[in-house]
Design an enzyme around this catalytic site. Structure first.
Site, PDB file in Angstrom:
ATOM      1  CG  HIS A 161      -0.395   0.315   2.510  1.00 28.15           C
ATOM      2  ND1 HIS A 161       0.007  -0.667   3.383  1.00 28.15           N
ATOM      3  CD2 HIS A 161      -0.109   1.483   3.114  1.00 28.15           C
ATOM      4  CE1 HIS A 161       0.494  -0.116   4.474  1.00 28.15           C
ATOM      5  NE2 HIS A 161       0.440   1.189   4.334  1.00 28.15           N
ATOM      6  CE1 TYR A 162       6.426   4.891   2.308  1.00 29.53           C
ATOM      7  CE2 TYR A 162       7.421   3.723   0.471  1.00 29.53           C
ATOM      8  CZ  TYR A 162       7.444   4.756   1.383  1.00 29.53           C
ATOM      9  OH  TYR A 162       8.467   5.659   1.356  1.00 29.53           O
ATOM     10  CB  THR A 163       5.185   0.739  -3.497  1.00 28.00           C
ATOM     11  OG1 THR A 163       4.417  -0.436  -3.304  1.00 28.00           O
ATOM     12  CG2 THR A 163       6.525   0.584  -2.824  1.00 28.00           C
TER      13      THR A 163
END
Ligand SMILES: NC(=O)c1ccc[n+]([C@@H]2O[C@H](COP(=O)([O-])OP(=O)(O)OC[C@H]3O[C@@H](n4cnc5c(N)ncnc54)[C@H](OP(=O)(O)O)[C@@H]3O)[C@@H](O)[C@H]2O)c1
Length: 193
Positions: free
Chosen positions: A92-94
């Site tokens: 979800h970060y990238t």
């Protein structure tokens, strides 16, 4: 700290105003210091004020993940009439970062007629407490391990000031025709070509 001057000997960001989110530590704090030193008025935010936040910057305590926090920052920024520069927040970060880059490109096209430039900076592995904590978390989850172990071809981790220099360039008059662009500052970390 060194003073950054342009060819006419003045501080090149004098009269400019900047909002740097997450400016109390790591990369954000280095950006705050660099922009202040180049003459800009800087407003910075984080959830809590710390001793490492540059004192000359105005500060507003706010959590960027909440509507109330976003509104508090928007209100403070309106007073300063500034524009956001950096935001902190694994797949979800990238995903979120990639979405931000695409969003920025669209925003750049939309705002160009108004003379507003939008660019992104993508740091590689940079030595900050937050960066180390994230990499430890990845390692514990055994996720993204290949990235955790990556050593940049340039042979060292990034320093917060490496990223701050890139931001300084993007907000400087020398970048006045640069918009919708993504600057990757990673010592050659990710294979591209
Ligand atoms: N370091 C790296 O290797 C690396 C690599 C690629 C990308 N990045 C990106 O670069 C940015 C800065 O990273 P960094 O390593 O400098 O991080 P850091 O050292 O942990 O600093 C993060 C800053 O953001 C603030 N912050 C964190 N969560 C917040 C929230 N919910 N609301 C408001 N402020 C918040 C922190 O203050 P408070 O905790 O007081 O709120 C602090 O000022 C992040 O977006 C990170 O994802 C870093």
């Amino acid at each position: 700290m060194s003073t950054i001057e342009n060819s006419s000997g003045t501080r090149e960001l004098a009269g400019k105003r900047a909002l740097v989110t997450g400016g109390t530590r790591g990369i954000g704090a280095a950006i705050v210091r660099r922009l202040l030193d180049a003459g800009a008025a800087v407003l910075t935010t984080a959830r809590s004020e710390t001793g490492t936040a540059p004192e000359e910057a105005a500060f507003v305590a706010a959590d960027v993940r909440t509507r109330a926090g976003a509104e508090a920052i928007a209100a403070a920024a309106q007073e300063l009439a500034a524009v956001p520069t950096v935001a902190p927040p694994f797949l979800h970060y990238t995903t979120a970062k990639a979405a931000l880059e695409n969003y920025s490109r669209g925003l750049a096209a939309e705002l160009a007629p108004a003379g507003i430039r939008v660019n992104t900076v993508s740091p590689g592995r940079t030595a900050t407490p937050g960066g180390e904590a994230t990499r430890e978390q990845w390692a514990r989850l055994d996720a993204g391990t290949d990235q955790v172990d990556t050593t940049a071809p340039m042979g060292r981790d990034g320093r917060p000031d490496d990223i701050a220099h890139a931001v300084h360039f993007l907000v400087s008059p020398g970048a006045s025709w640069l918009t919708g662009s993504g600057l990757v500052v990673d010592g050659g970390e990710f294979p591209r070509g």
